[in-house]
Design an enzyme around this catalytic site. Sequence first.
Site, mmCIF file in Angstrom:
data_model
loop_
_atom_site.group_PDB
_atom_site.id
_atom_site.type_symbol
_atom_site.label_atom_id
_atom_site.label_comp_id
_atom_site.label_asym_id
_atom_site.label_seq_id
_atom_site.Cartn_x
_atom_site.Cartn_y
_atom_site.Cartn_z
ATOM 1 N NE ARG A 34 -33.760 -1.083 10.847
ATOM 2 C CZ ARG A 34 -32.708 -0.421 12.108
ATOM 3 N NH1 ARG A 34 -32.229 -0.139 11.919
ATOM 4 N NH2 ARG A 34 -33.766 -1.568 12.725
ATOM 5 C CE LYS A 61 -32.813 -4.837 12.610
ATOM 6 N NZ LYS A 61 -30.742 -6.402 13.321
ATOM 7 C CD GLU A 89 -23.338 -1.876 10.907
ATOM 8 O OE1 GLU A 89 -23.940 -1.382 11.893
ATOM 9 O OE2 GLU A 89 -24.092 -2.973 9.855
HETATM 10 N N1 PMP Z 1 -25.978 -2.907 13.062
HETATM 11 C C1 PMP Z 1 -26.809 -4.159 12.856
HETATM 12 C C2 PMP Z 1 -25.983 -4.819 12.625
HETATM 13 C C3 PMP Z 1 -27.749 -4.059 14.336
HETATM 14 O O1 PMP Z 1 -28.113 -5.073 14.039
HETATM 15 C C4 PMP Z 1 -28.480 -3.129 14.784
HETATM 16 C C5 PMP Z 1 -29.706 -3.681 15.643
HETATM 17 N N2 PMP Z 1 -30.689 -3.897 14.903
HETATM 18 C C6 PMP Z 1 -28.203 -2.074 15.040
HETATM 19 C C7 PMP Z 1 -26.558 -2.177 14.187
HETATM 20 C C8 PMP Z 1 -28.420 -0.713 15.730
HETATM 21 O O2 PMP Z 1 -29.983 -0.393 14.781
HETATM 22 P P1 PMP Z 1 -30.932 -0.003 16.345
HETATM 23 O O3 PMP Z 1 -30.275 1.731 16.461
HETATM 24 O O4 PMP Z 1 -32.421 0.478 14.730
HETATM 25 O O5 PMP Z 1 -31.753 -0.994 16.718
#
Ligand code: PMP
Length: 292
Positions: free
Chosen positions: A52, A151, A184
């Site tokens: 990622r 991210k 989300e």
């Molecule tokens: N959405 C956002 C905006 C985030 O910052 C995160 C945390 N990284 C997630 C979803 C969840 O992602 P992950 O399961 O890879 O931690």
Amino acid sequence: MGLMIYLDGKFVDEEEAKVSVFDHGVLYGDGIFEGIRAYHGQVFKLKEHIERLYQGAQTILLDINETPDEMVRVVTETCRRNNLSDAYIRLVVTRGKGDLGLDPRKCPKSTTFCIASSITLYPEELYTNGLALATVATRRNIAEACNPRVKSLNYLNNIYAKIEANLADVGEGILLNNEGYVAEATGDNIFIVRKGVLITPPIYVGLLEGVTRNCVMELARKRGIEVKETLFTRMDMYTADECFLTGTAAEVIPAVKYDGRVIGTGKPGEITKTLIQDYRDYVKNAGDGAEI
Ligand code: PMP
């Protein structure tokens, strides 16, 4: 001595781990990051996090100094140097030092750092009783402007939402996309359960494709639970049987209230409880992470 931090090819004490005020990560939020966990001497899903990170780099045209294989060693070595077998890891790559203009061409070399620290767990009470959620007024960034799939260090969209959730005195804020579909939470993905079917919004709604989200979908399918990536609205949340959030730090956390409406029975649902346990068992025994 404090934590040992990886910074551009060296391990330095946290007191010496400094980036320039001319770094475009600081000046413009120009950079990318990952939040990763280690469990029992293994960095969980490291391959997925690194993938990622490099996809984000490719998207924002950021040259990372380390190769993906070197980055695996950066992360595992940072844990090792700090004697951590259970950890929360922050891996960051910024555009690096430039001038005061925003042109990335003026930043000849990106900056990489990695912090491995102990994890502050959410109180167990939240896993047994569930969170309250509320919709925030701030909409999730549209993909054509600042793609939530990257991210990036530009988290102001999420921070606005977090401030609103704090003001509303709820555990988490839910962001809708510009069309009003549920996207989300501020730092977690969202799932609902309706008539035994597990539903989460599709990536194109505008969200971060969470590593935990993908893992939980896989665990649910293994149990024979039907999983769908479908658009849904606030009303679908109000009338859902169950709801939970997923993320690296929170793992799987139940939600029992949304915009003042009680979800389902008002207690974490059966499928949610099963997936909380399945995920906990999986991280303990996964064996597919990177050895520290
Ligand atoms: N959405 C956002 C905006 C985030 O910052 C995160 C945390 N990284 C997630 C979803 C969840 O992602 P992950 O399961 O890879 O931690």
